[in-house]
Design a protein around this motif. Structure first.
Motif, PDB file in Angstrom:
ATOM      1  N   TYR A  13     116.732  49.165  91.305  1.00 51.39           N
ATOM      2  CA  TYR A  13     116.252  50.150  90.287  1.00 51.39           C
ATOM      3  C   TYR A  13     115.181  49.437  89.478  1.00 51.39           C
ATOM      4  N   ASP A  14     113.723  50.501  89.500  1.00 56.12           N
ATOM      5  CA  ASP A  14     113.027  50.101  88.359  1.00 56.12           C
ATOM      6  C   ASP A  14     113.298  50.081  87.038  1.00 56.12           C
ATOM      7  N   LEU A  15     112.970  49.057  86.260  1.00 50.10           N
ATOM      8  CA  LEU A  15     113.653  49.293  84.828  1.00 50.10           C
ATOM      9  C   LEU A  15     112.446  49.235  83.724  1.00 50.10           C
ATOM     10  N   TRP A  16     112.902  49.809  82.673  1.00 53.71           N
ATOM     11  CA  TRP A  16     112.057  49.857  81.510  1.00 53.71           C
ATOM     12  C   TRP A  16     113.074  49.608  80.354  1.00 53.71           C
ATOM     13  N   VAL A  17     113.151  48.403  79.786  1.00 56.17           N
ATOM     14  CA  VAL A  17     113.911  47.956  78.588  1.00 56.17           C
ATOM     15  C   VAL A  17     112.994  47.876  77.441  1.00 56.17           C
ATOM     16  N   PRO A  18     112.837  49.109  76.663  1.00 57.47           N
ATOM     17  CA  PRO A  18     111.927  48.886  75.542  1.00 57.47           C
ATOM     18  C   PRO A  18     112.409  47.982  74.672  1.00 57.47           C
ATOM     19  N   ALA A  19     111.704  47.086  74.143  1.00 57.23           N
ATOM     20  CA  ALA A  19     112.057  45.885  73.221  1.00 57.23           C
ATOM     21  C   ALA A  19     112.651  46.367  71.811  1.00 57.23           C
ATOM     22  N   ASP A  20     112.178  47.550  71.429  1.00 56.22           N
ATOM     23  CA  ASP A  20     112.624  48.107  70.202  1.00 56.22           C
ATOM     24  C   ASP A  20     113.804  48.815  70.267  1.00 56.22           C
ATOM     25  N   ALA A  21     114.423  49.219  71.472  1.00 56.37           N
ATOM     26  CA  ALA A  21     115.580  49.947  71.664  1.00 56.37           C
ATOM     27  C   ALA A  21     116.803  49.176  72.039  1.00 56.37           C
ATOM     28  N   VAL A  22     116.794  47.863  72.212  1.00 53.09           N
ATOM     29  CA  VAL A  22     117.718  46.739  72.249  1.00 53.09           C
ATOM     30  C   VAL A  22     117.850  46.057  71.156  1.00 53.09           C
ATOM     31  N   ALA A  23     119.238  45.436  70.935  1.00 51.65           N
ATOM     32  CA  ALA A  23     119.444  44.545  69.866  1.00 51.65           C
ATOM     33  C   ALA A  23     120.344  43.517  70.025  1.00 51.65           C
ATOM     34  N   GLY A  24     120.256  42.478  69.315  1.00 52.52           N
ATOM     35  CA  GLY A  24     121.360  41.611  69.585  1.00 52.52           C
ATOM     36  C   GLY A  24     121.636  40.746  68.218  1.00 52.52           C
ATOM     37  N   GLU A  25     122.768  39.978  68.280  1.00 54.41           N
ATOM     38  CA  GLU A  25     123.154  39.372  66.876  1.00 54.41           C
ATOM     39  C   GLU A  25     121.918  38.304  66.296  1.00 54.41           C
ATOM     40  N   PHE A  65     134.264  43.160  65.400  1.00 57.84           N
ATOM     41  CA  PHE A  65     134.506  41.893  66.057  1.00 57.84           C
ATOM     42  C   PHE A  65     133.569  40.575  65.465  1.00 57.84           C
ATOM     43  N   ASP A  66     133.931  39.629  65.852  1.00 59.49           N
ATOM     44  CA  ASP A  66     133.239  38.286  65.072  1.00 59.49           C
ATOM     45  C   ASP A  66     131.581  38.442  65.474  1.00 59.49           C
ATOM     46  N   GLY A  67     130.830  38.513  64.423  1.00 61.96           N
ATOM     47  CA  GLY A  67     129.666  38.762  64.670  1.00 61.96           C
ATOM     48  C   GLY A  67     128.924  40.100  64.660  1.00 61.96           C
ATOM     49  N   GLY A  68     129.916  41.034  64.594  1.00 63.81           N
ATOM     50  CA  GLY A  68     129.674  42.374  64.277  1.00 63.81           C
ATOM     51  C   GLY A  68     128.635  42.882  63.048  1.00 63.81           C
ATOM     52  N   ASP A  69     128.868  42.180  61.901  1.00 62.87           N
ATOM     53  CA  ASP A  69     128.095  42.183  60.771  1.00 62.87           C
ATOM     54  C   ASP A  69     126.776  41.671  60.974  1.00 62.87           C
TER      55      ASP A  69
END
Length: 193
Positions: A145-157, A21-25
């Motif tokens: 829900y209690d949340l842990w969103v590890p900063a190194d286990a998520v990504a974005g463009e 998709f656009d931005g996939g690269d």
């Protein structure tokens, strides 16, 4: 498979993905950087008896199901997300939920599955941090829900939007956001006791 650790599940968002998709690269490199932390969490989840739940966009394939989505993501070896999908391909015993929109909770059976598993704590990983992970985190937070969103286990463009999303999850949703090198799944589980 019920969680034997007091109600935690590992959620992997949109990582079965050709990124066609656009931005996939632009997303390819940051998404691939998140693979090792996610695999480490998946291994730790397996060792602790924590369920692994893939929550994946249908990619506009409204007649699709798990095997078709995986096959489609792996079909083109030159696609930006081919290596990503290959590395994180769901295993036979992993749960797999197809979502039609940004949030893993919207119009899916995730809200039914989690209580069946006795889950009250989620570890959210995947892409894109500023869209699907953020929307899923918001819906999880509204459902207490209690949340842990590890900063190194998520990504974005865009790195700045990824940082912004992680900050929102930390500040507005009370999410733990320490990376996996600073907090282990075992420590997260032990903190629930």
């Amino acid at each position: 498979m019920a969680d034997k650790t007091g109600g935690t599940a590992l959620i992997v968002v949109d990582m079965v993905n050709a990124l066609a998709f656009d931005g996939g690269d632009r997303l390819r490199k940051p998404a691939e950087a998140a693979v090792a932390p996610i695999l480490g969490l998946r291994d730790a989840a397996d060792a602790a008896g924590v369920p692994v739940i893939y929550v994946n966009d249908n990619g506009g394939a409204w007649h699709s199901e798990r095997s078709r989505l995986i096959e489609s993501a792996l079909a083109d070896e030159a696609a930006p997300g081919h290596r990503l999908t290959l590395a994180l391909c769901p295993r036979h015993d992993d749960y797999f939920i197809i979502k039609p929109q940004f949030s893993g909770f919207y119009a899916t059976n995730l809200p039914v599955l989690l209580p069946q598993l006795g889950v009250s704590r989620l570890v959210l990983t995947g892409i894109a941090a500023d869209i699907c992970v953020l929307f899923t985190a918001a819906d999880a937070h509204m459902r207490h829900y209690d949340l842990w969103v590890p900063a190194d286990a998520v990504a974005g463009e865009h790195p700045e939007r990824t940082r912004w999303a992680v900050e929102i999850m930390a500040n507005s949703m009370a999410a733990e956001t320490r990376p996996t090198r600073a907090l282990t799944l075992k420590e997260w589980l032990d903190a629930a006791d």
